[in-house]
Design a protein around this motif. Structure first.
Motif: not given
Lengths: 135, 135
Positions: A20, A39-42, B1-3, B8, B12, B41, B132-134
């Motif tokens: 995303v 989302p937090v991972y944008v 995991m985004p961060d 965070l 999660f 998503y 959808d992982v950063l």
């Protein structure tokens, strides 16, 4: 992260992922709105083709799946509305309301062209060596 | 995991602790077509699209980084016959992923690690994915 991924892949191996991201070409104000709504991972970076290239990947391709993203998020909001009572018991009334509000804000951002979701693919180079510059 | 921040990871982990509740399972099935406790998503249709792009097959080794509770990595491995290694930071998600992996009879394992570091050998994976992982 991409560089670490490239290191563990065999030469020529595919990397395929969903992400995303903030839509390209937005004003600073709209970028901030997109980050706030997403989302937090944008991702708000320079774009994956250039990031992948910097990490040593080749043949990067980007497919826009934003329409599906909007449908999935809309379905999620509707499904949670249908189970509102049970979710309020499981979470709390406030947490349920906050979650739904966030999802509606995210959906509005998609519909306003601020957020997008992409399917991105690339390959590790045939002579896969750890890159010395980039990420 | 985004961060990698503790907040965070805690957020999660709190989510993964309730994913086995019947209402959460029902919502995930209706929205995504999965029941792994997905935090992305990615729908079942999109997961199956990933399988084709990743060239999965028996004897191949897939890396799913930022795997959460195992969607779609375990599904991809089970449906294709490949092996899978799942990495993420929230331990609650990884515990569930490993249990599900064993229940599904999928070979591989889980590694608690940031995708930026990946304490794994060079050039061992035949493909890699994330949802959808950063990056």
């Amino acid at each position: 992260m991409l560089r670490a991924c490239q290191r563990v892949l065999k030469p020529g191996a595919p990397l395929v992922f969903f992400v995303v991201a903030v839509a390209a070409g937005l004003s600073a104000r709209d970028t901030a709105r997109a980050i706030e709504a997403g989302p937090v991972y944008v991702d708000a970076g320079p774009g994956y083709p250039s990031l992948l290239e910097a990490a040593g990947f080749v043949n990067a391709k980007v497919v826009d799946v934003t329409a599906d993203y909007a449908v999935t998020l809309s379905d999620s909001i509707r499904a949670r509305n249908n189970d509102r009572r049970q979710l309020e018991q499981l979470l709390s009334v406030d947490e349920y309301a906050e979650g739904q509000s966030s999802r509606r804000q995210e959906l509005a951002a998609i519909q306003n062209g601020l957020l997008r979701r992409c399917l991105i693919s690339a390959s590790a180079p045939d002579n896969n060596a750890t890159p010395t510059a980039g990420l | 995991m985004p961060d990698q921040s503790g907040d965070l990871v805690d957020e999660f982990d709190a989510y993964y602790r309730i994913i086995d509740e019947p209402v959460m399972r029902r919502i995930e099935r209706s929205v995504l077509g999965s029941d792994y406790g997905a935090s992305s998503y990615t729908t079942r249709e999109q997961a199956d699209r990933l399988a084709g792009l990743l060239g999965l097959a028996p004897g191949k080794l897939l890396l799913d980084f930022g795997s959460g509770a195992g969607w779609p990595g375990i599904h991809l491995a089970r449906s294709s016959g490949c092996d899978v290694v799942l990495t993420d930071l929230p331990l609650e998600g990884l515990r569930r992923a490993d249990r599900r992996r064993k229940v599904e009879g999928v070979h591989g394992g889980v590694v608690a690690a940031s995708a930026a570091l990946l304490p794994l050998q060079d050039r061992v994976f035949d493909s890699a994915t994330s949802s959808d992982v950063l990056c």
